[in-house]
Design an enzyme around this catalytic site. Sequence first.
Site, PDB file in Angstrom:
ATOM      1  N   ASP A  10      -8.278   0.317 -13.043  1.00 31.48           N
ATOM      2  CA  ASP A  10      -8.267  -0.374 -11.742  1.00 31.48           C
ATOM      3  C   ASP A  10      -9.416  -1.370 -11.589  1.00 31.48           C
ATOM      4  OD1 ASP A  10      -5.973   1.113 -10.332  1.00 31.48           O
ATOM      5  OD2 ASP A  10      -7.206   2.735 -11.117  1.00 31.48           O
ATOM      6  N   HIS A  12      -8.858  -4.605 -11.157  1.00 28.61           N
ATOM      7  CA  HIS A  12      -8.355  -5.494 -10.098  1.00 28.61           C
ATOM      8  C   HIS A  12      -9.112  -6.824 -10.065  1.00 28.61           C
ATOM      9  CE1 HIS A  12      -5.471  -2.794  -8.103  1.00 28.61           C
ATOM     10  NE2 HIS A  12      -6.299  -1.838  -8.456  1.00 28.61           N
ATOM     11  N   ASP A  49      -3.920  -2.089 -14.156  1.00 27.65           N
ATOM     12  CA  ASP A  49      -4.524  -2.977 -13.163  1.00 27.65           C
ATOM     13  C   ASP A  49      -5.826  -3.610 -13.644  1.00 27.65           C
ATOM     14  OD1 ASP A  49      -2.383  -2.534 -11.523  1.00 27.65           O
ATOM     15  OD2 ASP A  49      -3.437  -1.255 -10.107  1.00 27.65           O
ATOM     16  N   HIS A  85      -0.201  -3.526 -10.233  1.00 26.70           N
ATOM     17  CA  HIS A  85      -0.599  -4.844  -9.735  1.00 26.70           C
ATOM     18  C   HIS A  85      -0.417  -5.947 -10.777  1.00 26.70           C
ATOM     19  CE1 HIS A  85      -2.537  -4.353  -5.703  1.00 26.70           C
ATOM     20  NE2 HIS A  85      -2.409  -3.085  -6.060  1.00 26.70           N
ATOM     21  N   HIS A 162      -0.588   5.450 -15.179  1.00 27.16           N
ATOM     22  CA  HIS A 162      -1.044   4.754 -13.973  1.00 27.16           C
ATOM     23  C   HIS A 162      -0.257   5.283 -12.777  1.00 27.16           C
ATOM     24  CE1 HIS A 162      -3.135   1.404 -12.011  1.00 27.16           C
ATOM     25  NE2 HIS A 162      -2.033   1.224 -11.296  1.00 27.16           N
ATOM     26  N   HIS A 195      -4.950   4.368 -11.062  1.00 28.27           N
ATOM     27  CA  HIS A 195      -4.150   4.099  -9.864  1.00 28.27           C
ATOM     28  C   HIS A 195      -4.697   4.678  -8.566  1.00 28.27           C
ATOM     29  CE1 HIS A 195      -0.857   2.813  -7.440  1.00 28.27           C
ATOM     30  NE2 HIS A 195      -0.381   4.030  -7.240  1.00 28.27           N
ATOM     31  N   HIS A 197      -7.683   5.540  -7.467  1.00 27.22           N
ATOM     32  CA  HIS A 197      -9.011   5.081  -7.045  1.00 27.22           C
ATOM     33  C   HIS A 197      -9.907   6.224  -6.552  1.00 27.22           C
ATOM     34  CE1 HIS A 197      -7.883   0.543  -6.488  1.00 27.22           C
ATOM     35  NE2 HIS A 197      -7.177   1.135  -7.438  1.00 27.22           N
TER      36      HIS A 197
END
Length: 260
Positions: A10, A12, A49, A85, A162, A195, A197
């Site tokens: 993650d 991102h 992600d 994402h 994920h 995924h 977090h």
Amino acid sequence: MGFTFAHFSDCHIGGWRDEQLKTLSIKSFTTATDICIKRNVDFIIIAGDLFNTSLPVFDALKEVAHTLKTLKEHHIRVYLIPGSHDYSPSGKTMIDVLEKAGLCTNVYQPHNDTLLFTTDKPTGVKLTGIIGLKGGLDTHHYKTLNLHDLEREPGFKIFVFHCLIDNYKPEFLSMIQGEPLTSFPKGFNYYAGGHPHYIFHKHEPDYGLITYPGPLFPNNFAEMERLKHGGFYLIDHNLTIEYVPLELKKVTPLHINADG
């Protein structure tokens, strides 16, 4: 033969609109990889992600490509899966471009009702995993998976995924759809999750070490207040696990009573 690997999830990258926070998000990725180089890891896993979108902005893509190139020059392999994402409904993802350039390897390799393994040749570690999709659409992949074929594969095995595992839901994610642990193949040494977090690890009987390292950098202000910073895991061949925090800036939450 001993080996060490890192587990990110993650990242991102490109997700923040604020320019300073967007820069910190990218810096967290480069800082984490710098630590991996200094610690002489053999390979890095990114559990979905890497980017915040399947078509990231140019500056973010440029920095990530440069960082992956630096890792390659230091003989550190990067294995990953697309997450919810950075994978689009059309099946296109910028990860395909990075893989085509030889900068990373996507270990999600479906074949009929099972998954193929990717072997990290210098260490002999075998990796496979399932892609993350929006809206829980990846549940189909788990429900149709031939677990027996994966479980009988010999060697040191890593499963990259994920999604949220229902068995380990924290309270703040209690309403989020996940997958039961029984949907996962047994007998892997390490389960590299992404995924939800949040930070979690547990040795599960009949399975192995199941982990979520949390985001590499907080992805919104609520996460910044809850987590203060991001981080990742370092793991060796004995499954000794170390959480490496990435505290690029101090975070001070201010609670202000505005009643009246």
